[in-house]
Design an enzyme around this catalytic site. Structure first.
Site, mmCIF file in Angstrom:
data_model
loop_
_atom_site.group_PDB
_atom_site.id
_atom_site.type_symbol
_atom_site.label_atom_id
_atom_site.label_comp_id
_atom_site.label_asym_id
_atom_site.label_seq_id
_atom_site.Cartn_x
_atom_site.Cartn_y
_atom_site.Cartn_z
ATOM 1 N N THR A 33 1.698 -5.558 4.589
ATOM 2 C CA THR A 33 1.300 -4.971 3.308
ATOM 3 C C THR A 33 1.111 -3.461 3.422
ATOM 4 O OG1 THR A 33 -1.028 -5.376 3.829
ATOM 5 C CG2 THR A 33 0.098 -7.062 2.542
ATOM 6 N N GLY B 81 -4.196 -12.121 10.865
ATOM 7 C CA GLY B 81 -5.258 -12.557 11.770
ATOM 8 C C GLY B 81 -5.896 -13.859 11.334
ATOM 9 N N SER C 285 -0.011 -8.091 9.571
ATOM 10 C CA SER C 285 -1.238 -8.786 9.189
ATOM 11 C C SER C 285 -1.081 -10.259 9.546
ATOM 12 C CB SER C 285 -1.472 -8.636 7.686
ATOM 13 O OG SER C 285 -1.548 -7.286 7.324
ATOM 14 N N ASP D 148 -16.323 -10.680 10.917
ATOM 15 C CA ASP D 148 -15.111 -10.347 10.152
ATOM 16 C C ASP D 148 -15.065 -8.860 9.822
ATOM 17 O OD1 ASP D 148 -12.673 -10.684 8.857
ATOM 18 O OD2 ASP D 148 -13.623 -11.046 6.921
ATOM 19 N N ARG E 111 0.809 -1.225 0.000
ATOM 20 C CA ARG E 111 0.000 0.000 0.000
ATOM 21 C C ARG E 111 0.840 1.272 0.000
ATOM 22 N NH1 ARG E 111 -3.112 -3.764 3.332
ATOM 23 N NH2 ARG E 111 -4.808 -4.436 2.005
#
Lengths: 186, 596
Positions: free
Chosen positions: B187, B204, B202, B313, B143
């Site tokens: 990311t 999870g 990240s 989620d 990103r």
């Protein structure tokens, strides 16, 4: 069943003897034993996440039931080769009458083992679509035909899945030859 | 690690002047903007020059706003493509062109950074980090890079932070903050403040325990690491039972926003893991929250949990945007967040870093929250809309939420807050009994096949699903709305020319709206779907708009889910291309110069 198979696995470790060296046809392999690619004579086992293994018996597999995710286990040392996810395989029983010749050659009594790594970008292939009779990769929706040696039926993957030729000894699944092609996407 | 360079004679030249000659495109040492590369200081990040785009959302506050106004509502018809650049990568491209005094840096999937002349598109250098072949994760994207001093920072998917020499693309140092084999990856774009490069992890969906790590920008040494899930005995640990905290998720997907006067960064956190709430009873702090961290020490000085014990989620991955506004006549030093849970949250940042609830307003259909406490902001849930292990229910919005990761925008000129939203979407989902976690294996508790077919269409979906909404925060009202037939995964760019740029659809369209009214003024059909952050910059008096096209990741997954429940199959071509636009009169000058 689980206990019986686990004990069977241990018994076989003693019986197989000194056949644990790398085969001549082995792929270029990492050095750690748990990351070495499947070797002829390895058993196929289900790992429970705590380092314990349960061997897979051919008789427990129901035709076209969801695939069982497995790793090879060295027969002498008992090392489970789960140090590399590229050693992960899908085991399932198919209808032998529907198999093509290549699939038949690499199967044993209707049981096949395929690399569980998608040939597109390396995601896990861990689903089976029953009505299509195809393996499915959830990352980019590639599909593979287990009856035609892992041929791609839907892209973006372009290369078929690697097969792991197997045989059955005392009802247990044993690796017969190395993967038919390098597992993974490169 | 490798720096990808051109071949032959150029490679020899690279030994003498790598910055200028590392790549072709007729770059020369004299003309290369790298020759006089401007170091990026904290003061520049705090007060970015209008002609530059120094961090992924343009400023610390997260506005995704360029004050440039050469391209505006009056001359938008003259906006034309001026150059483009193929990244050579498939998968989802999500990063903006980040520009510092004529030098552009883009990052792409597969951990690549490319430096370009921001005016001509000439390649200056290209870097690609070698990643273990076996590394597999669900979001192969990036990103955006971070800039500070004379370095460029990349958070790579192997959970390592890389510092590159901005002039050459050579690695200065690499610091790994977690173990990729255990399911951790990165990311996000780094947030850089007070000499610290801050990144989050990240994973999870693999049963990781989230954290934010600060690394010294110069030395690469880790300064501090703050977990988003407290260990037993730490404040908030009472909201977890047993060992659930060890695998409880609360990932940090997106760079934080930063109040430079307070020295406090604000990060959004992902949902608890595994997905079903009965697997981790309790409120599960600090999942689905905004956490406030002192950037010098990493100490958590405040938080607000948007919703507790998540079951849907609904990662709240986006950090709140820092906007000061009036609420019921009172001046608020605000934090504004369009939640994945379908509510627009307005909060207040206090002097000590603590966060106070101000208000929450539904911005898409939401049938889960039965009430929201007017003082604390704590919601209550409808049990009939709350899935669990062995309990499948339907709920709205879908698991991708009212807004997923694509950043909002705020224009101080219009005073409006813009949200890329999904409306009329719901999910049917339930959990299955799980085995023990295996390191590096998915640990979700919902069958993948169910996730891929989760979408249920609400009334109104036939009309549209994607939206861009504009909100007046002072009035607490939606001012206008732009509809898109299907999905909208398009980050937004607001400009001083009263324009709002974004892509986001499976139609490959990049469009400009009038930021005041939502009226579509201009559009361009790109090579692929656009899910990247657009940006704007100026070189030698010419304003540019740029965006990467490249469909993939969750947008592509949602397309698959749509194809599963709708009566169509949609093909969106893949492949990354940076598209750059400018006004026709300037384009002609640039093309004439390039041909000389």
């Amino acid at each position: 069943m689980e206990r019986r198979n686990f004990l069977k696995s241990c018994a076989c470790i003693a019986a197989v003897g000194a056949t644990e060296g790398l085969s001549a046809g082995a792929q270029a392999t990492p050095k750690e034993p748990d990351s070495v690619r499947p070797q002829p004579g390895d058993y196929l086992v289900v790992e429970d996440g705590h380092g314990n293994a349960r061997s897979i018996s051919a008789s427990e597999l129901v035709q076209e039931a969801q695939q069982v995710m497995a790793f090879p286990q060295a027969p002498i040392s008992g090392v489970i080769r789960s140090g590399s996810r590229f050693n992960k395989v899908m085991v399932m029983r198919l209808d032998p009458a529907l198999m093509d010749e290549e699939t038949k050659q690499n199967s044993a009594d209707g049981v096949v083992a395929y690399s569980a790594i998608c040939t597109h970008q390396g995601c896990d292939v861990n689903s089976y679509i029953e009505d299509k009779k195809e393996f499915f990769c959830f990352c980019h929706y590639s599909r593979f035909d287990p009856y035609t040696a892992g041929k791609v039926t839907n892209g973006p993957a372009t290369k078929k899945l690697a097969m792991l030729p197997i045989e059955i000894k005392d009802d247990l699944l044993v690796v017969k030859e190395p993967f038919t092609r390098k597992p993974g996407y490169k | 690690m490798s720096l990808v360079k051109r071949f032959g004679a150029l490679a020899v030249a690279a030994a003498i002047a790598p910055a200028a000659y590392a790549a072709g495109d007729s770059a020369s040492a004299k003309s290369s903007p790298l020759a006089d590369y401007s170091p990026v200081t904290e003061n520049r990040l705090k007060n970015p020059e209008p002609e530059n785009w120094l961090q992924w959302r343009g400023n610390y506050e997260g506005w995704t706003y360029s004050p440039l106004e050469q391209i505006n509502t009056e001359n938008i018809d003259d906006l034309v493509p001026v150059w483009s650049y193929s990244t050579g990568e498939l998968e989802g491209h999500q990063s903006p062109p980040i520009v510092n005094d004529g030098v552009m840096f883009i990052s792409t999937p597969n951990n690549q950074v490319i430096a370009l002349n921001a005016e001509t598109g000439a390649e200056l250098w290209r870097y690609k980090k070698e990643i273990p072949e076996e590394l597999f994760q669900l979001h192969p994207t990036n990103r955006g890079v971070g800039l500070y001093g004379d370095k460029v920072y990349l958070a790579a998917t192997d959970a390592c932070l890389v510092a590159l020499d901005a002039k050459t693309g050579e690695e200065a140092w690499v610091t790994c903050v977690a173990d990729w084999k255990d399911g951790y990856y990165m990311t996000l774009s780094p947030l850089i403040a007070k000499g610290q490069v801050m990144v989050g992890v990240s994973g999870g969906e693999y049963g990781i325990r989230g954290h934010i790590t600060a690394v010294n920008a110069e030395t690469g040494k880790i300064s501090w690491k703050t977990h988003t899930i407290p260990a037993p005995g730490e404040p908030g640990s009472e909201t977890w039972k047993g060992d659930a905290w060890k695998t409880g998720g609360a990932s940090v997907w997106i760079a934080g926003t930063y109040d430079a006067d307070m020295g406090v960064a604000f990060y959004g956190t992902g949902n608890g893991g595994p997905w079903m709430p009965d697997t981790r009873p309790g409120d599960n702090l600090y999942a689905n929250s905004v956490v406030a961290l002192d950037v010098e020490t990493g100490k958590m000085v405040g938080y607000h949990q948007y919703h507790h014990n998540d079951a849907w989620d609904w990662d709240e991955v986006s950090p709140p945007v820092i906007i000061d506004y009036k609420h019921k006549g009172k001046d608020i030093k605000g934090l504004v967040h369009a939640g994945r849970n379908g509510y627009l949250w307005t909060l207040e940042r206090n002097e000590d870093g603590s966060i106070a609830f101000v208000d929450a307003e539904k911005y898409v259909k939401q049938n889960v929250f039965k009430s929201i406490d007017p003082v604390t902001g704590r919601p209550t849930y409808d049990p009939a809309r709350t899935p669990g292990t062995g309990k499948t229910v339907t709920f709205c919005p879908s698991l991708w939420g009212g807004k997923d990761w694509p950043p909002e925008a705020y224009s101080p000129k219009t005073g409006l807050f813009y949200i890329p939203a999904h409306e009329n979407l719901c999910t049917e989902m339930g959990g299955v009994k799980m085995g023990p976690r295996k390191s590096g294996e998915l640990y979700i508790g919902v069958p993948i096949a169910d996730i891929l077919t989760n979408i249920r269409l609400a009334d109104g979906a036939e009309d549209h699903i994607g939206e861009i909404q504009a909100w007046d925060l002072t009035k607490g009202k939606k001012v206008w709305q732009f509809n898109m037939k299907e999905m909208n995964w398009g980050p937004l760019l607001a400009t001083g020319g009263n324009l709002l740029f974004s892509g986001g659809g499976n139609d490959r369209i990049f469009r400009a709206l009038d930021a005041r009214t939502g009226k579509k003024l201009w559009q361009y059909r790109a090579n692929s779907g656009i899910t990247a952050v657009p940006s704007s910059w100026m070189v030698n008096g010419t304003q540019f708009i740029g965006v990467q096209a490249g469909w993939g990741v969750d947008a592509q997954r949602m397309q698959g889910a749509f194809d599963a429940v709708m009566d169509h199959t949609t093909t969106v071509p893949q492949g990354g291309v940076l598209h750059v636009f400018t006004l026709k009169k300037n384009a002609k000058k640039l093309m004439d110069a390039a041909s000389r």
